[in-house]
Design an enzyme around this catalytic site. Structure first.
Site, mmCIF file in Angstrom:
data_model
loop_
_atom_site.group_PDB
_atom_site.id
_atom_site.type_symbol
_atom_site.label_atom_id
_atom_site.label_comp_id
_atom_site.label_asym_id
_atom_site.label_seq_id
_atom_site.Cartn_x
_atom_site.Cartn_y
_atom_site.Cartn_z
ATOM 1 N N LYS A 121 2.772 -3.290 5.994
ATOM 2 C CA LYS A 121 2.818 -3.619 3.910
ATOM 3 C C LYS A 121 3.914 -3.056 3.521
ATOM 4 C CE LYS A 121 -1.593 -3.973 3.256
ATOM 5 N NZ LYS A 121 -1.532 -5.063 1.998
ATOM 6 N N TYR B 116 -1.266 -0.609 9.961
ATOM 7 C CA TYR B 116 -1.187 -1.326 8.976
ATOM 8 C C TYR B 116 -0.138 -0.910 7.614
ATOM 9 C CZ TYR B 116 -3.876 -0.854 4.281
ATOM 10 O OH TYR B 116 -4.367 -1.132 2.561
ATOM 11 N N SER C 263 0.851 -1.216 0.229
ATOM 12 C CA SER C 263 -0.002 0.179 0.507
ATOM 13 C C SER C 263 0.910 1.472 -0.338
ATOM 14 C CB SER C 263 -0.678 0.037 1.333
ATOM 15 O OG SER C 263 -1.439 1.023 1.187
HETATM 16 P P1 NAI Z 1 -11.168 -4.871 1.383
HETATM 17 O O1 NAI Z 1 -12.050 -4.829 2.880
HETATM 18 O O2 NAI Z 1 -13.145 -5.151 0.284
HETATM 19 O O3 NAI Z 1 -10.986 -7.032 1.160
HETATM 20 C C1 NAI Z 1 -10.414 -7.289 1.631
HETATM 21 C C2 NAI Z 1 -10.953 -8.995 2.369
HETATM 22 O O4 NAI Z 1 -10.260 -9.881 3.188
HETATM 23 C C3 NAI Z 1 -12.122 -9.200 2.885
HETATM 24 O O5 NAI Z 1 -13.090 -9.869 2.101
HETATM 25 C C4 NAI Z 1 -11.834 -9.575 4.237
HETATM 26 O O6 NAI Z 1 -13.039 -9.932 4.502
HETATM 27 C C5 NAI Z 1 -10.473 -10.565 3.614
HETATM 28 N N1 NAI Z 1 -10.174 -10.632 5.473
HETATM 29 C C6 NAI Z 1 -9.654 -9.951 6.197
HETATM 30 N N2 NAI Z 1 -9.316 -10.295 6.808
HETATM 31 C C7 NAI Z 1 -8.903 -12.173 6.567
HETATM 32 C C8 NAI Z 1 -8.084 -13.197 6.731
HETATM 33 N N3 NAI Z 1 -7.764 -13.201 8.204
HETATM 34 N N4 NAI Z 1 -8.387 -14.136 6.419
HETATM 35 C C9 NAI Z 1 -8.873 -14.723 5.154
HETATM 36 N N5 NAI Z 1 -9.408 -12.878 4.193
HETATM 37 C C10 NAI Z 1 -9.634 -12.115 5.241
HETATM 38 O O7 NAI Z 1 -11.046 -4.101 1.280
HETATM 39 P P2 NAI Z 1 -10.224 -4.525 -0.345
HETATM 40 O O8 NAI Z 1 -9.571 -2.915 -0.694
HETATM 41 O O9 NAI Z 1 -10.208 -5.095 -1.662
HETATM 42 O O10 NAI Z 1 -8.491 -5.076 0.447
HETATM 43 C C11 NAI Z 1 -7.857 -5.681 -0.240
HETATM 44 C C12 NAI Z 1 -6.025 -5.670 -0.337
HETATM 45 O O11 NAI Z 1 -5.538 -4.336 -0.816
HETATM 46 C C13 NAI Z 1 -5.912 -4.777 1.395
HETATM 47 O O12 NAI Z 1 -4.500 -6.272 0.904
HETATM 48 C C14 NAI Z 1 -5.683 -4.096 1.507
HETATM 49 O O13 NAI Z 1 -5.209 -3.897 2.294
HETATM 50 C C15 NAI Z 1 -5.354 -3.534 -0.110
HETATM 51 N N6 NAI Z 1 -5.347 -2.504 0.025
HETATM 52 C C16 NAI Z 1 -5.845 -2.006 -0.319
HETATM 53 C C17 NAI Z 1 -6.116 -0.475 -1.073
HETATM 54 C C18 NAI Z 1 -7.465 0.491 -1.532
HETATM 55 O O14 NAI Z 1 -7.127 1.685 -2.189
HETATM 56 N N7 NAI Z 1 -8.730 -0.024 -1.218
HETATM 57 C C19 NAI Z 1 -4.825 0.398 -0.714
HETATM 58 C C20 NAI Z 1 -3.834 -0.334 -0.701
HETATM 59 C C21 NAI Z 1 -3.327 -1.261 -0.171
#
Ligand code: NAI
Length: 300
Positions: free
Chosen positions: A169, A165, A152
């Site tokens: 990251k 976080y 990130s």
């Molecule tokens: P999101 O919250 O929609 O997706 C994350 C998913 O991970 C969720 O569905 C959640 O249930 C699942 N999860 C959480 N803990 C878990 C565990 N212990 N075991 C299995 N599954 C688990 O958010 P998003 O935005 O799609 O994030 C995806 C990745 O991208 C994450 O790693 C996030 O940190 C990263 N990210 C996202 C950004 C953004 O602008 N949306 C920016 C930078 C990084």
């Protein structure tokens, strides 16, 4: 442009019950991969459980693709090992892993509970290491593996309120660097994506128009390229709203201090030369940094 396909490949996407992971899973399946849709189905801060993964599996199947759901917690190594064993039993191998699962527990460092620091590092950093470790031996035996980590901008560059976080990251980007070296001889390529996307993770940060402009489908092309047959290795790709950027850890040529200059005062006096970015390089290994020191010692 030749079409990138994933026929015959088995892919695991963690945290694929929503957001970015769901798009990765749908797109991998549409292009021929058999996909393990992993998701614990918790809330944004990692509490609770739901069948989020199952809904995405149904979407993939409805579109004619092959998928299985997995409700494993990435932060538990045994659950990741079981997930990989089930995928291998059903489909004979695992070729692609996208470490995407994540949670947020934002607070300024001053107010952050140490337990929330530990929890976020556990899910992101240890979760990425555990899921990768669970696949690693299979990748080595197959002489093929593609791993995509998720970092990130908060880790690469910092973000107020995200010490836990951000630390996790940048740790993940570091994990990529060593694994890409260790995996090279078995054609295991390891990369990092730093996405910016409108998902539930960012819904209260983005104004509505930006939320739509930064839709996850505009990040997915970068992710899919980085797990494809011809993927590079050891790259950090920024991706958001269709913009793609590469990020590097660089090293300045620096300067050698001797005599009286080899002192805190000398470091202060030569600060401009030490930090001068002219001719900076991107070392491919830690040893390369040591070699540049050797060069300075030889007067070069
Ligand atoms: P999101 O919250 O929609 O997706 C994350 C998913 O991970 C969720 O569905 C959640 O249930 C699942 N999860 C959480 N803990 C878990 C565990 N212990 N075991 C299995 N599954 C688990 O958010 P998003 O935005 O799609 O994030 C995806 C990745 O991208 C994450 O790693 C996030 O940190 C990263 N990210 C996202 C950004 C953004 O602008 N949306 C920016 C930078 C990084």
């Amino acid at each position: 442009m030749s079409t990138i396909r994933f026929d015959g490949r088995v892919a695991i996407v963690t945290g694929a019950g929503g957001g970015l992971g769901r798009h990765y899973a749908l797109e991998l399946a549409r292009r021929g991969a058999k996909v393990v849709v992993n998701d614990l189905g918790g809330s944004r801060d990692g509490t609770g459980h739901s069948d989020a993964a199952l809904a995405v599996v149904e979407e993939i199947r409805a579109a004619g693709g092959e998928a299985m759901s997995n409700g494993g917690n990435v932060a538990e190594y045994a659950q990741m090992a079981e997930m990989v064993a089930k995928a291998k039993e059903a489909w004979g191998g695992v070729h692609i892993l996208i470490n995407n699962a994540g949670v947020l527990r934002d607070k300024t460092f001053a107010k952050m509970d140490p337990a929330d620091f530990e929890f976020v590092v556990r899910v992101h950093l240890l979760g990425s290491a555990f899921a990768t470790k669970a696949c690693w031996e299979t990748f080595r035996e197959q002489n093929y593996g593609r791993v995509l980590m998720t970092a990130s901008s908060s880790g690469l560059f910092g973000n107020f309120g995200q010490a836990n976080y951000g630390a996790a990251k940048l740790g993940i980007a570091g994990l990529t660097k060593t694994l890409s070296l260790e995996g090279a001889k078995n054609d295991i390529r390891v990369n990092t994506i730093a996405p910016t996307a409108g998902t539930r993770m960012t819904e209260d940060l983005f104004p509505q128009a930006a939320f739509e402009a930064f839709s996850p489908d505009k990040v997915a092309p970068g992710a899919l390229y980085l797990v494809s047959e011809d993927a590079p290795t050891n790259t950090i790709l920024g991706a958001g709203a269709g913009a793609f950027q590469a990020s590097y850890v660089t090293l300045t040529p620096g300067t050698l201090l001797t005599g009286d200059d080899l002192s805190p005062e000398g470091v202060a006096a030569h600060w401009d030369a030490i930090t001068d970015r002219t001719d900076e390089i991107v070392p491919k290994t830690g040893a390369e940094q040591a070699m540049t020191i050797g060069k300075l010692l030889q007067g070069g």
